[in-house]
Each structure stands twice: as structure tokens, then as C-alpha cells.
Write a protein that holds these residues in place. Structure first.
Motif, PDB file in Angstrom:
ATOM      1  N   THR A   2       4.818  -4.170  11.962  1.00  0.00           N
ATOM      2  CA  THR A   2       5.581  -5.022  11.504  1.00  0.00           C
ATOM      3  C   THR A   2       5.545  -6.567  10.779  1.00  0.00           C
ATOM      4  O   THR A   2       5.907  -6.645   9.840  1.00  0.00           O
ATOM      5  N   ARG A   3       4.588  -7.111  11.174  1.00  0.00           N
ATOM      6  CA  ARG A   3       3.996  -7.969   9.825  1.00  0.00           C
ATOM      7  C   ARG A   3       3.944  -7.113   8.757  1.00  0.00           C
ATOM      8  O   ARG A   3       4.563  -7.895   8.209  1.00  0.00           O
ATOM      9  N   LEU A   4       3.136  -6.401   8.517  1.00  0.00           N
ATOM     10  CA  LEU A   4       2.896  -5.293   7.241  1.00  0.00           C
ATOM     11  C   LEU A   4       4.248  -5.516   6.357  1.00  0.00           C
ATOM     12  O   LEU A   4       4.773  -5.565   5.462  1.00  0.00           O
ATOM     13  N   ARG A   5       5.449  -4.895   7.205  1.00  0.00           N
ATOM     14  CA  ARG A   5       6.751  -4.390   6.604  1.00  0.00           C
ATOM     15  C   ARG A   5       7.362  -6.659   6.486  1.00  0.00           C
ATOM     16  O   ARG A   5       8.387  -6.761   5.569  1.00  0.00           O
ATOM     17  N   ILE A   6       7.633  -7.340   7.074  1.00  0.00           N
ATOM     18  CA  ILE A   6       8.207  -7.997   6.673  1.00  0.00           C
ATOM     19  C   ILE A   6       7.143  -9.090   5.752  1.00  0.00           C
ATOM     20  O   ILE A   6       8.546  -9.535   5.040  1.00  0.00           O
ATOM     21  N   CYS A  51       7.556 -10.389  -0.232  1.00  0.00           N
ATOM     22  CA  CYS A  51       6.915 -10.489  -1.022  1.00  0.00           C
ATOM     23  C   CYS A  51       8.516 -10.412  -2.572  1.00  0.00           C
ATOM     24  O   CYS A  51       7.992 -10.291  -3.816  1.00  0.00           O
ATOM     25  N   HIS A  52       9.025  -9.585  -2.040  1.00  0.00           N
ATOM     26  CA  HIS A  52      10.205  -9.098  -2.728  1.00  0.00           C
ATOM     27  C   HIS A  52      11.439 -10.709  -2.566  1.00  0.00           C
ATOM     28  O   HIS A  52      12.050 -10.636  -4.351  1.00  0.00           O
ATOM     29  N   LYS A  87       9.094 -17.030   2.457  1.00  0.00           N
ATOM     30  CA  LYS A  87       8.817 -16.230   1.033  1.00  0.00           C
ATOM     31  C   LYS A  87       7.782 -15.597   1.390  1.00  0.00           C
ATOM     32  O   LYS A  87       7.155 -16.507   1.601  1.00  0.00           O
ATOM     33  N   ALA A  88       7.197 -14.840   0.474  1.00  0.00           N
ATOM     34  CA  ALA A  88       6.436 -14.920   0.486  1.00  0.00           C
ATOM     35  C   ALA A  88       5.220 -16.134  -0.438  1.00  0.00           C
ATOM     36  O   ALA A  88       5.310 -16.597  -1.409  1.00  0.00           O
ATOM     37  N   ALA A  89       3.773 -16.055   0.150  1.00  0.00           N
ATOM     38  CA  ALA A  89       3.055 -17.378  -1.251  1.00  0.00           C
ATOM     39  C   ALA A  89       2.521 -16.996  -1.909  1.00  0.00           C
ATOM     40  O   ALA A  89       2.155 -15.660  -1.875  1.00  0.00           O
ATOM     41  N   SER A 114       1.792   4.257  -2.417  1.00  0.00           N
ATOM     42  CA  SER A 114       2.340   4.659  -2.777  1.00  0.00           C
ATOM     43  C   SER A 114       3.685   4.198  -2.742  1.00  0.00           C
ATOM     44  O   SER A 114       4.665   5.226  -3.188  1.00  0.00           O
ATOM     45  N   ILE A 115       3.116   2.960  -3.206  1.00  0.00           N
ATOM     46  CA  ILE A 115       4.897   2.387  -3.039  1.00  0.00           C
ATOM     47  C   ILE A 115       5.668   2.220  -4.621  1.00  0.00           C
ATOM     48  O   ILE A 115       5.170   0.982  -4.604  1.00  0.00           O
ATOM     49  N   SER A 116       7.524   2.360  -5.078  1.00  0.00           N
ATOM     50  CA  SER A 116       7.024   1.522  -6.159  1.00  0.00           C
ATOM     51  C   SER A 116       7.441   0.334  -5.772  1.00  0.00           C
ATOM     52  O   SER A 116       8.307   0.186  -4.625  1.00  0.00           O
ATOM     53  N   CYS A 117       7.130  -1.164  -6.544  1.00  0.00           N
ATOM     54  CA  CYS A 117       8.199  -1.870  -5.914  1.00  0.00           C
ATOM     55  C   CYS A 117       9.094  -2.333  -7.103  1.00  0.00           C
ATOM     56  O   CYS A 117       9.703  -2.110  -8.409  1.00  0.00           O
ATOM     57  N   PRO A 118      10.059  -3.125  -6.036  1.00  0.00           N
ATOM     58  CA  PRO A 118      11.846  -2.657  -6.644  1.00  0.00           C
ATOM     59  C   PRO A 118      12.310  -3.724  -8.083  1.00  0.00           C
ATOM     60  O   PRO A 118      12.958  -3.782  -8.439  1.00  0.00           O
ATOM     61  N   GLN A 119      10.825  -4.907  -8.013  1.00  0.00           N
ATOM     62  CA  GLN A 119      11.158  -5.874  -8.944  1.00  0.00           C
ATOM     63  C   GLN A 119      10.174  -5.160 -10.454  1.00  0.00           C
ATOM     64  O   GLN A 119       9.353  -4.759 -10.712  1.00  0.00           O
TER      65      GLN A 119
END
Length: 121
Positions: free
Chosen positions: A43-47, A52-53, A97-99, A116-121
Motif C-alpha cells: 500500500t505504501r509503495l503504491r502511494i 512521485c508523479h 508529494k514525493a520529497a 517494468s512500469i512506464s513513468c507517465p511523465q
């Protein structure tokens, strides 16, 4: 604290003393261990990945990951205490937000590479 010379009881390779002299100090290791411990929870990993985005409030984070706001607040508190996220007040709302630290950047990149996740930005 850097160790300049270190004699090991057994001599297995020539560069071990050099490697030992670069072992990070306890404060650095503890900081990284704390961050990784927090991200060991799915859960914390998802948050963390979400933050981060984007910058979001508790209500929107809770909706995005299908959890209650109090549960999300608990996870945010732990992420904040590990130095992974920051908060700011916007009127009556608290936004997260992410530090912006090298550790957070590396962890973000690692999550995306390992998953193997594509960053949306």
C-alpha cells in the motif's frame, strides 16, 4: 566514519580492504533501511509511486487506491517520517508529494525498473 585500514582474519581477495573502507556509516544505512522498510508494504509503495508523479490530498489518494482516508493518513504519516514524502497546506487541505531528494529519485527509478512500469511523465 571511514575506515582507512582494516585487517580481516582471513585473506580471500586483494581489494576487500578498499571495499571495507567505503562501507556507509550507520546513519546513512539506517536512513536507507527505514525508507526501504516503508516501501516494503504494498500500500505504501503504491502511494509513494503515485506521489512521485503528482501532488494529492488524502481524499484523492484514498479514492485512487480504493482505501479509507484514515488508513491512507496512517500510511502517509509513515512515509513522511521516513523522509519519502513532504506535505504542504493549501487552504484547509493538506497536499502530499514525493520529497525531492536523491534517495527518493533513486527509489522511484528502481520501482519502475524492477516493476517494468512506464513513468507517465
Amino acid at each position: 566514519l571511514m575506515i582507512t585500514e582494516h585487517q580481516l582474519p582471513h585473506h580471500h581477495n586483494d581489494n576487500c580492504g578498499e571495499i571495507i573502507s567505503h562501507i556507509p556509516d550507520n546513519d546513512v544505512i539506517q536512513s536507507v533501511a527505514d525508507a526501504m522498510k516503508q516501501l516494503g508494504d504494498p500500500t505504501r509503495l503504491r502511494i509513494f509511486w503515485l506521489l512521485c508523479h503528482t501532488e494529492e490530498c488524502v481524499t484523492d489518494i484514498a479514492s485512487a487506491i480504493d482505501m479509507s482516508s484514515p488508513a491512507v493518513s496512517h500510511h502517509l504519516k509513515l512515509l513522511k517520517s521516513a523522509g519519502l514524502i513532504v506535505q504542504r497546506r493549501d487552504g484547509k487541505e493538506m497536499l502530499y508529494k514525493a520529497a525531492e531528494t536523491p534517495l527518493v529519485s533513486y527509489l522511484h527509478q528502481t520501482i519502475e525498473k524492477v516493476g517494468s512500469i512506464s513513468c507517465p511523465q
